[in-house]
Design an enzyme around this catalytic site. Structure first.
Site, PDB file in Angstrom:
ATOM      1  N   SER B 248      65.674  -8.087  49.843  1.00 47.56           N
ATOM      2  CA  SER B 248      66.960  -8.277  49.490  1.00 47.56           C
ATOM      3  C   SER B 248      67.367  -9.260  50.412  1.00 47.56           C
ATOM      4  O   SER B 248      67.348 -10.632  50.663  1.00 47.56           O
ATOM      5  CB  SER B 248      67.272  -7.175  49.159  1.00 47.56           C
ATOM      6  OG  SER B 248      69.094  -7.458  48.407  1.00 47.56           O
ATOM      7  N   ASP B 340      63.810  -7.980  38.263  1.00 51.82           N
ATOM      8  CA  ASP B 340      64.935  -7.284  39.180  1.00 51.82           C
ATOM      9  C   ASP B 340      66.176  -7.564  38.720  1.00 51.82           C
ATOM     10  O   ASP B 340      66.681  -8.074  38.016  1.00 51.82           O
ATOM     11  CB  ASP B 340      65.099  -7.658  40.451  1.00 51.82           C
ATOM     12  CG  ASP B 340      65.512  -7.972  41.422  1.00 51.82           C
ATOM     13  OD1 ASP B 340      66.207  -7.193  41.161  1.00 51.82           O
ATOM     14  OD2 ASP B 340      65.316  -8.305  42.452  1.00 51.82           O
ATOM     15  N   HIS B 375      64.240  -4.631  41.664  1.00 46.97           N
ATOM     16  CA  HIS B 375      64.216  -4.809  42.781  1.00 46.97           C
ATOM     17  C   HIS B 375      63.776  -4.145  44.098  1.00 46.97           C
ATOM     18  O   HIS B 375      63.194  -5.001  45.133  1.00 46.97           O
ATOM     19  CB  HIS B 375      65.559  -4.801  43.383  1.00 46.97           C
ATOM     20  CG  HIS B 375      66.636  -4.934  43.792  1.00 46.97           C
ATOM     21  ND1 HIS B 375      66.349  -6.354  44.078  1.00 46.97           N
ATOM     22  CD2 HIS B 375      67.292  -4.533  45.580  1.00 46.97           C
ATOM     23  CE1 HIS B 375      67.497  -7.052  45.295  1.00 46.97           C
ATOM     24  NE2 HIS B 375      67.286  -6.014  46.310  1.00 46.97           N
TER      25      HIS B 375
END
Lengths: 493, 442
Positions: B248, B340, B375
């Site tokens: 991330s 995601d 994600h």
């Protein structure tokens, strides 16, 4: 190129061994790093230059480092999986990222609960891709030879300089053995001096699965330890009996509980909480019956699915309980033991006389080590103690180590088999017989003690158990599997 | 002959075993049920109480075979929290029990103790009421993030807020800086697991670290340089073999570092669920500022879950807004989930690939792209959270973030990605002396 390589490195990169974190590391490495050498290193300024390289090379030789280790590549990788296992589970040990066709030594060591150091080692060669594994490759030297995935564990011996007459037995089953496994460069003997540790992994070996409960038993005069598997139950159960070594051995019970059996290790001799003089058996049939009933009455035990396992004198007790006390076990496992008492009985309940007054059948080898084998020759057993096998009503598995020096196992097995045949009960009998295996056929992958300290008073006495490392290890592995299958068959289905 | 047992009779000794009973989090196990009545419907149930006290469970419906056996690795679940043949389904399909607080996500804080999971077998095909019935059998399983012998070392020197995990052995070991995302905190479990595989991994808190908490300021590049230098100088770390792994927001740092840093020479880099889109001028503060400027592009689902994937879309063409991956000189593994909802990781990955192809360095790129994965691509066999409560470190706002992913495919992606990640790291950090080419067969 040498100067380039040297210009960016620090002292630490080159000689991690000399900066061992703990004193124990330094002892284990035995890296010949003398005080003088350390002094030279700290005084020296690392500068690019051939003279420095020569000095460093000299120190490299001192530490016994293998020539291909450099500061520009990481150490090879040594892995073990599963890294936390029950003692009867196989572990896969592998080395990778070595140069191709490279000789290496795998060295395992651990401390017993008493603090003694045990160790083993084996020589391997990496393959073309710089890898090797204990499950696929043969050891070409060391504590064992050939392809032996668990060889490092069963071939362990007490480290040189330790106490004599040792036997490895886990006292505290709630903690694992921590086995440090190192990868060393070259085919070396680790106790021999110059070693360089390239990589290491720590494996935990457990006698108890998660969720198994350990309960000390001190009720109705019964002295023992009970292990209860996780889950609601109900479970089949096992009564676990050892031999004349006495005390209270928990490790086989805890393993059986880890396989789903409520298991009771029972003390009957040589335990401070048992009545009477310590040199004889002061508990009789009622005691063993009470222990069996304790299992039967346990709310999590299926009362008609209880087996008994006994080793050595525990064999005789197992047979006696099954034929004399009125309880009805579902199956019996007897390992290397007599069908009568090896000490004269003093009453009809099975209590015995003093042990050491009856030594006429003891023999001694050239080194003064006592061999108990003849004590349990059927001809030498007190006739009134012979178990009446015609009364046997449940299956019996008898396991023989053919190199048993402590008990006349083969002779007793023969006699048991014959008696059962006469009684028309051959269908109850299963025999396993292992060439080269000794008296102490225990759960697998633990080292065999061919001999060990029997007593220290009035004088030091070492006893012979028998068994040679590789066949004994194979016997333990095979027997354990067959025992578990046998228990599954008779206690679960 | 086996006795015929009626279901009403006292069930005798159904045996349940899980091997290994103590495993690392990424190790597979075999769940075996034996000695049941043949062709009998049964439910296998897993339950776990996590560190913050919430209860999680998973369950699956099986029918025992003719010999009364169920092998979860071979047999088909016909219903429950997973279906089909799924050896590890009991772990990755764990969900909060009904009635739980919404938005939970399972994350281990104390990596020195195992996760304990109770696995049980129940009669019939149950979907609820597990607490009311006595199971036929039960057992306990431990799942560890740390192998024995791995050392956990808190690092506070040089102003760092970090934890270093050293593998057992003398070393030297390749090193790795482990970065998580916008939630901040010092998250240790991935680094602990990597150390259990022979890499000296350091988890680094860079958003809620001591410096930021005390001064209110974001850290600059020198913070990461200090972390890198700390690893470099460590006696058990091989200074020439240090990698960076970011998820991330951690990807933003990883990519910038991999391409531009003069101090941090990465041996290889791994970026999970992130993007190369960020202002080239400046560092963390400016990157977060850029997101803030685009916060108007936040969407919300019907359930008020925040979707942040559009913040960086469309992928800019302006080169000052993207890390110039064409200049990358070390191997890079990109892991993205095509579902995601938090970052535009997939679109970014496509753009990165195109940039590298144009620049002629795409041989350095290994791209793993997973349809229907979200994600949070984490170590395998841990529960999937499609959304969860998230506290943004800057705004201190608590929101429900939509991470995305369909549980089955997300879990498969985690398993596949982790295996390939380990191969990639080992090949680049352990293998070869020269700078390596990408992996020809993963």
């Amino acid at each position: 190129m040498v100067t380039d390589a040297l210009s960016n490195i620090s002292l630490f990169d080159l000689f991690p061994l000399l900066f061992a974190e703990r004193a124990t590391d330094a002892v284990m490495f035995r890296a010949h790093a003398s005080v003088k050498a350390m002094g030279q290193l700290t005084d020296m300024k690392i500068k690019p230059g051939c003279s420095v390289y020569r000095k460093l090379a000299g120190l490299q030789r001192l530490t016994g480092k293998v020539p291909w280790i450099s500061s520009t590549r990481p150490a090879p990788l040594l892995t073990a999986a599963p890294v936390r296992a029950l003692v009867d589970e196989q572990i896969s040990i592998r080395g990778r990222f070595l140069p191709p066709r490279c000789p290496v030594t795998v060295w395992a060591r651990m401390h017993s609960d008493e603090g003694d150091l045990w160790e083993s080692f084996a020589h391997y060669n990496s393959n073309e891709s710089g890898a090797f594994s204990l499950t696929g490759d043969p050891s070409v030297g060391g504590s064992y030879l050939g392809c032996e995935p668990m060889g490092l564990f069963w071939s362990m011996q007490p480290a040189p300089g330790g106490r004599e007459g040792l036997r490895l037995r886990k006292k505290n089953v709630e903690t694992p053995y921590l086995v440090h496994i190192s990868l060393l460069g070259g085919h070396v003997s680790p106790s021999g001096g110059q070693i360089s540790e390239l990589a290491a992994v720590t494996a935990e070996r457990w006698y108890m699965a998660p969720g198994v409960k350990r309960i000390a038993i001190h009720q109705n005069g019964i002295v023992g330890t009970m292990f209860v598997p996780p889950g609601p139950g109900p479970f089949p159960a096992m009564l676990d009996l050892w031999g004349m070594g006495g005390g209270l051995q928990e490790y086989r019970s805890s393993l059986l509980a880890s396989k789903g059996y409520v298991s009771l290790s029972l003390a009957y001799f040589g335990h401070k909480d048992l009545p009477g003089p310590p040199d004889r058996i002061n508990v009789g049939d009622l005691y063993f019956k009470a222990a069996f009933r304790l299992l039967q009455d346990h709310p999590q035990v299926v009362s008609d699915r209880i087996g008994i396992i006994g080793l050595s004198f525990g064999c005789y007790l197992t047979l006696r309980i099954a034929t004399r006390t009125g309880v009805k076990p579902s199956c019996l496992v007897c390992i290397n033991g007599p069908m009568g008492s090896t000490v004269p009985l003093t009453d009809s309940d099975g209590r015995t006389d003093q042990f050491d007054s009856f030594q006429q059948y003891w023999t001694f080898d050239d080194e003064g080590r006592v061999i108990f084998k003849d004590v349990s020759l059927p001809a030498n057993l007190p006739p009134d103690s012979f178990v009446k096998l015609e009364k046997l009503d449940c299956p019996l598995m008898y396991i023989v180590g053919e190199d048993d020096l402590s008990a006349s196992s083969t002779e007793n097995a023969d006699l048991i088999e014959e008696n059962l045949r006469t009684a028309g009960k051959s269908h109850l009998f299963t025999r396993l017989s292992y060439p080269g295996a000794g008296h102490l056929i225990e759960p697998p992958y633990s080292p065999n003690a061919r001999s060990s300290m029997w007593s220290v008073k009035p004088k030091k006495l070492i006893t012979m158990w028998g068994g040679h490392p590789a066949p004994h290890a194979a016997a333990q592995e095979d027997a354990w599997k067959k025992i578990l299958d046998y228990l599954e068959k008779h206690l679960r289905s | 002959m086996p006795q015929q047992l009626k279901m009403e009779e006292k069930p005798c000794c159904v045996a349940l075993s899980v091997q290994p009973s103590r495993g690392l989090v990424d190790e597979k196990f075999v769940v075996l049920v034996q000695n049941t009545v043949p062709s009998c419907p049964l439910t296998i149930h897993a339950s776990h109480q996590c560190e913050d006290g919430h209860s999680w469970h998973a369950f699956a419906h099986y029918t025992s075979d003719a010999s009364g056996v169920i092998n979860v690795s071979e047999d088909c679940s016909v219903g429950g929290t997973y279906s089909g043949v799924e050896a590890m389904g009991l772990l990755w399909s764990l969900k909060p029990v009904p009635g739980s607080k919404p938005g939970l996500r399972m994350r281990k804080k104390n990596v020195q103790a195992p996760m304990v999971i109770t696995i049980s077998v129940y009669k019939g095909h149950l979907t609820e009421g597990f607490g009311d019935q006595v199971p036929l059998a039960g057992t306990e399983v431990e799942r560890w993030y740390m192998a024995p012998g791995v050392r956990r070392i808190a690092v506070t020197e040089d102003g760092l807020t970090a934890t270093l995990f050293l593998p057992s052995g003398p070393g030297p070991f390749p090193g790795l800086l482990d970065l998580w995302g916008g939630g901040g905190q010092l998250v240790e479990y991935r680094a602990a697991l990597l150390a259990s595989h022979g890499i000296a991994a350091m988890a680094l808190d860079y958003l809620t670290c001591k410096y930021t908490m005390e001064t209110g300021k974001m850290v600059e590049q020198d913070y990461f340089e200090a972390a890198y230098t700390f690893l470099q100088k460590h006696p058990k770390v091989l200074s020439s073999r240090i990698a960076m792994l970011g998820l991330s927001l951690g990807t933003s740092i990883t990519l910038k570092t991999a391409v531009y840093s003069e101090v941090m020479k990465l041996r290889c880099a791994v970026s999970i669920s992130g993007s190369h889109v960020q202002p080239l001028d400046g560092f963390l503060k400016e990157t977060l500022g850029y997101f803030n400027e685009n916060s108007g592009k936040t969407c919300f689902t019907e359930d008020n879950e925040a979707i942040w994937r559009n913040l960086l879309l469309p992928i800019p063409t302006d080169p000052s807004l993207k890390v110039d991956v064409g200049k990358l000189q070390c191997p890079l593994m990109l892991i993205v989930g095509e579902d995601d909802q938090n970052w535009c990781a997939y679109e970014s990955a496509m753009d990165i690939k195109e940039m590298m192809e144009r620049a002629g360095n795409s041989h350095l790129l290994t791209l793993l792209s997973y349809p229907n994965a979200g994600h949070l691509i984490e170590p395998p066999y841990t529960p999937h959270a499609r959304s969860s409560l998230f506290r943004d470190v800057k705004s201190r706002q608590m929101l429900m973030a939509l991470w995305g992913g369909q549980t089955l495919e997300h879990s498969r992606a985690q398993e596949d990605a982790w295996r390939k990640l380990l191969v990639f790291l080992r090949k680049n950090l352990y293998g070869g002396v020269k700078s390596t080419s990408p992996l020809s067969n993963l």
